[in-house]
Design an enzyme around this catalytic site. Structure first.
Site, mmCIF file in Angstrom:
data_model
loop_
_atom_site.group_PDB
_atom_site.id
_atom_site.type_symbol
_atom_site.label_atom_id
_atom_site.label_comp_id
_atom_site.label_asym_id
_atom_site.label_seq_id
_atom_site.Cartn_x
_atom_site.Cartn_y
_atom_site.Cartn_z
ATOM 1 N N GLY A 24 14.571 -26.432 -2.502
ATOM 2 C CA GLY A 24 15.943 -26.020 -2.251
ATOM 3 C C GLY A 24 16.537 -25.591 -3.582
ATOM 4 O O GLY A 24 15.845 -25.611 -4.614
ATOM 5 N N SER A 25 17.799 -25.264 -3.563
ATOM 6 C CA SER A 25 18.404 -24.724 -4.789
ATOM 7 C C SER A 25 18.311 -25.701 -5.958
ATOM 8 O O SER A 25 18.041 -25.300 -7.092
ATOM 9 C CB SER A 25 19.865 -24.339 -4.517
ATOM 10 O OG SER A 25 20.545 -25.433 -3.912
ATOM 11 N N GLU A 27 16.081 -27.618 -6.795
ATOM 12 C CA GLU A 27 14.728 -27.758 -7.372
ATOM 13 C C GLU A 27 14.265 -26.496 -8.088
ATOM 14 O O GLU A 27 13.298 -26.532 -8.849
ATOM 15 C CB GLU A 27 13.710 -28.093 -6.258
ATOM 16 C CG GLU A 27 13.909 -29.458 -5.630
ATOM 17 C CD GLU A 27 15.134 -29.517 -4.732
ATOM 18 O OE1 GLU A 27 15.410 -28.531 -4.020
ATOM 19 O OE2 GLU A 27 15.855 -30.541 -4.769
ATOM 20 N N GLU A 46 9.467 -31.820 5.257
ATOM 21 C CA GLU A 46 9.147 -32.833 4.251
ATOM 22 C C GLU A 46 8.219 -33.922 4.767
ATOM 23 O O GLU A 46 7.475 -34.531 3.995
ATOM 24 C CB GLU A 46 10.430 -33.434 3.687
ATOM 25 C CG GLU A 46 11.250 -32.457 2.847
ATOM 26 C CD GLU A 46 12.102 -31.488 3.670
ATOM 27 O OE1 GLU A 46 12.024 -31.524 4.925
ATOM 28 O OE2 GLU A 46 12.845 -30.689 3.059
ATOM 29 N N HIS A 69 13.774 -31.729 -1.501
ATOM 30 C CA HIS A 69 15.107 -31.200 -1.677
ATOM 31 C C HIS A 69 16.180 -32.272 -1.447
ATOM 32 O O HIS A 69 16.463 -32.655 -0.307
ATOM 33 C CB HIS A 69 15.343 -30.032 -0.721
ATOM 34 C CG HIS A 69 16.711 -29.441 -0.875
ATOM 35 N ND1 HIS A 69 17.247 -29.101 -2.094
ATOM 36 C CD2 HIS A 69 17.673 -29.154 0.040
ATOM 37 C CE1 HIS A 69 18.461 -28.613 -1.925
ATOM 38 N NE2 HIS A 69 18.748 -28.644 -0.645
ATOM 39 N N GLY A 400 1.441 -46.595 11.091
ATOM 40 C CA GLY A 400 1.572 -46.253 12.505
ATOM 41 C C GLY A 400 2.599 -45.166 12.755
ATOM 42 O O GLY A 400 2.869 -44.811 13.896
HETATM 43 N N1 TZD Z 1 7.561 -41.960 16.492
HETATM 44 C C1 TZD Z 1 6.854 -42.107 15.360
HETATM 45 C C2 TZD Z 1 7.249 -41.348 14.140
HETATM 46 N N2 TZD Z 1 5.806 -42.921 15.287
HETATM 47 C C3 TZD Z 1 5.447 -43.634 16.384
HETATM 48 N N3 TZD Z 1 4.409 -44.463 16.256
HETATM 49 C C4 TZD Z 1 6.123 -43.481 17.611
HETATM 50 C C5 TZD Z 1 7.184 -42.631 17.609
HETATM 51 C C6 TZD Z 1 5.768 -44.279 18.854
HETATM 52 N N4 TZD Z 1 4.458 -43.934 19.420
HETATM 53 C C7 TZD Z 1 3.346 -44.700 19.201
HETATM 54 O O1 TZD Z 1 3.303 -45.713 18.477
HETATM 55 S S1 TZD Z 1 1.993 -44.095 20.023
HETATM 56 C C8 TZD Z 1 2.889 -42.819 20.688
HETATM 57 C C9 TZD Z 1 4.198 -42.859 20.267
HETATM 58 C C10 TZD Z 1 5.211 -41.872 20.659
HETATM 59 C C11 TZD Z 1 2.216 -41.829 21.601
HETATM 60 C C12 TZD Z 1 1.390 -40.841 20.898
HETATM 61 O O2 TZD Z 1 0.890 -39.932 21.838
HETATM 62 P P1 TZD Z 1 -0.435 -39.129 21.623
HETATM 63 O O3 TZD Z 1 -1.598 -40.170 21.870
HETATM 64 O O4 TZD Z 1 -0.467 -38.069 22.659
HETATM 65 O O5 TZD Z 1 -0.579 -38.684 20.247
HETATM 66 P P2 TZD Z 1 -2.038 -40.935 23.204
HETATM 67 O O6 TZD Z 1 -3.510 -41.040 23.052
HETATM 68 O O7 TZD Z 1 -1.642 -40.136 24.417
HETATM 69 O O8 TZD Z 1 -1.398 -42.276 23.168
#
Ligand code: TZD
Ligand code: CA
Length: 526
Positions: A24-25, A27, A46, A69, A400
């Site tokens: 952004g500006s 940076e 990001e 940014h 996760g």
């Molecule tokens: N948002 C974020 C940023 N991280 C997360 N882990 C989730 C939401 C919640 N979440 C999970 O923990 S697994 C999942 C979500 C939304 C489903 C992922 O779906 P996919 O995989 O299609 O990638 P599967 O195999 O259909 O479960």
């Protein structure tokens, strides 16, 4: 010399010449006239920028510069930052700040209380007190990240870059900060005695084992101890060959299941992992009577917060090498017969089973392929079919937090041009890091994305069952076509209609990124 010249010098001598960012500006004054030998990798969001840098850093093991940014860019990065924290990636996040005279009045793009913004996640955060302190602060951000193995955050007012650097502002050039600690010989001797006296010792290995390049060393250790070996729960790197006869799988991430799994072992050495990163809350005593857990980690914070057991805070690699030395004469290494995967389960109604997808990958991809996996309901299918025998083969979002997979595959590919890279991505996960496809296309990285489309947040549907919340809304995602989305980002795309078709597509060696979408049946993670 200007402050920015000093900064680039410091980056160069720390090997930080690949810079991931979205500008952004604020940076631009830093980025302008980027010196020769530096490469700027542009990410379009990001979250993707940090995911790429995380993947890159996990392969190189080194601090990586991320340029964001101001507050808005930093905020967008924070979900991805949670993954970098638990992967222990030493990312150095820098964010452009408004000019010094304009911050207090909160002119547009002021990062208000910048050093508090990312605070719970980063190991250190700051804003230099004056322009002359920018180089020292940058140096500190790099070494803090490296020493703590945790991201750091530095906000830099953009009027600082073109200030003249006095002699003290140049003093950070050429600094070296090296941590070196050998395990205390008396402690090692004690440990050797404990292991020797153990009736039935076991190993639990964490992601650090792979990140620190100890994959082959721990195989040797497990074999000479003839020790059943698990991967630590909530795994983000594979620390051990998953079809090795001593491998018992990834520990289930609940208190009671772990206590049960370890019940037969009087001594459990946990190497390079927290004790333990649980997920599903399945309460009970941490361990059964007679199991002793000894954690060996260089992560002092993980040692301090462990709820039970003993911890030795030291480089796990040094301990592994000492143990191998101590026991090498006692036991012959026997030839190991790796276990074979069973026949993959079959899909139905024109949909492929994830096990068929993974069997196809196993059979068609080179053995040194690095897999970046972000598909949540297919975890059990994955481990039942795959045969991974090398370090650096498996990456999964460490906190996760979804949005890691597509960008991290870009970072892994940039850091390891000699290894094939495959992203295994769910149709839910793909959306959080989708812009990473553009960077893969821009750099013509030969990454294969296998997109498993089951039309659902499969893992959430499974969780909903466990939690008695089966009527929760928001767990289906129909109507997404990633072949079209990927084409829009410049990535060649295919729809695999059958396992045979998928195998035929996978057998071709890519010369740029490609996405192969396959419609799959929904499975449960177990
Ligand atoms: N948002 C974020 C940023 N991280 C997360 N882990 C989730 C939401 C919640 N979440 C999970 O923990 S697994 C999942 C979500 C939304 C489903 C992922 O779906 P996919 O995989 O299609 O990638 P599967 O195999 O259909 O479960
Ligand atoms: Ca899905």
């Amino acid at each position: 010399m200007q402050i920015r010249d000093v900064a680039y010098e410091i980056l160069r001598e720390n090997g930080m010449t690949t810079v991931f960012g979205n500008p952004g500006s604020n940076e631009l004054p830093f980025l302008a006239g980027m010196p020769e030998g530096f490469r700027y990798v542009l990410g379009l969001h990001e979250g993707a920028v940090v995911g790429m840098a995380d993947g890159y850093s996990q392969v190189t093991g080194r601090p990586v510069l991320v340029n964001l940014h101001a507050a808005s860019g930093s905020g967008n990065a924070m979900g991805a930052l949670t993954n970098a924290v638990y992967a222990r990636s030493p990312l150095v996040l820098t964010a452009g700040q408004q000019v010094r005279p304009a911050i207090g009045m909160e002119a547009m793009l002021s990062n208000v209380e910048a050093s508090a913004l990312t605070k719970p996640l980063v190991g250190w955060a700051g804003e230099p007190s004056c322009a002359g302190d920018v180089p020292r602060s940058l140096s500190q951000a790099i070494h803090e990240a490296d020493l703590r193995r945790r991201p750091t955050y530095l906000s830099i007012p953009y009027d600082d870059w073109t200030e003249e650097a006095g002699v003290n502002a140049q003093a950070s050039i050429g600094r070296r900060v090296i941590r070196s600690a050998l395990p205390d010989p008396a402690r090692i001797a004690e440990l050797v005695e404990d292991v020797r006296a153990a009736r039935n010792p076991a190993l639990v290995l964490g992601g650090d084992v792979d990140t620190q390049g100890l994959f082959d060393d721990v195989v040797r250790l497990a074999e000479i101890l003839d020790a059943p070996t698990w991967a630590a729960p909530s795994l983000h790197r594979l620390p051990f060959p998953n079809r090795h006869p001593l491998f018992r799988g990834v520990l289930p991430a609940g208190i009671t299941p772990i206590a049960d799994a370890l019940a037969d072992h009087d001594l459990v050495l946990v190497l390079g992992a927290p004790v333990f990163r649980y997920h599903e809350y399945l309460p009970g005593p941490y361990l059964h009577e007679g199991t002793r857990v000894l954690q060996i980690t260089d992560d002092g914070e993980a040692a301090a917060r462990a709820p039970f057991g003993e911890s030795l805070v030291v480089d796990p690699g040094a301990v592994v090498r000492e143990l191998v030395k101590a026991f090498a004469d006692d036991a012959d290494r026997l030839p190991q017969a790796f276990t074979l995967p069973g026949d993959p389960q079959q899909g139905s109604a024109g949909r492929v089973h994830p096990e068929q997808v993974f069997a196809a990958l196993r059979d068609t991809q080179p053995t040194d392929t690095a897999y970046v996996v972000e598909s949540t309901s297919t975890n059990g299918s994955w481990w039942r079919q795959m045969d991974l025998r090398r370090g650096g083969s498996y990456f999964f979002p460490a906190s996760g937090g979804l949005g890691f997979g597509i960008p991290a595959a870009v970072g892994v590919a940039l850091a390891s041009p000699d290894r094939p890279v495959v992203g295994v991505i769910g149709d839910g996960s793909a959306n959080y890091g989708i812009t990473g496809l553009w960077t893969a296309a821009e750099h013509r990285l030969p990454v294969t994305y296998v997109l498993l489309r089951n039309g659902t947040y499969g893992a959430l549907q499974w969780f909903a069952g466990l939690l008695g919340a089966s009527d929760a809304p928001g767990t289906t995602i129909p109507g997404l076509d990633f072949t079209k989305i990927a084409e829009g980002y410049g990535v060649e795309s295919f729809q695999a209609g059958s396992p045979e078709h998928l195998r035929a597509l996978l057998a071709e060696v890519p010369d740029g990124p490609r996405l192969i979408q396959v419609d799959t049946v929904t499975t449960t993670p177990a």
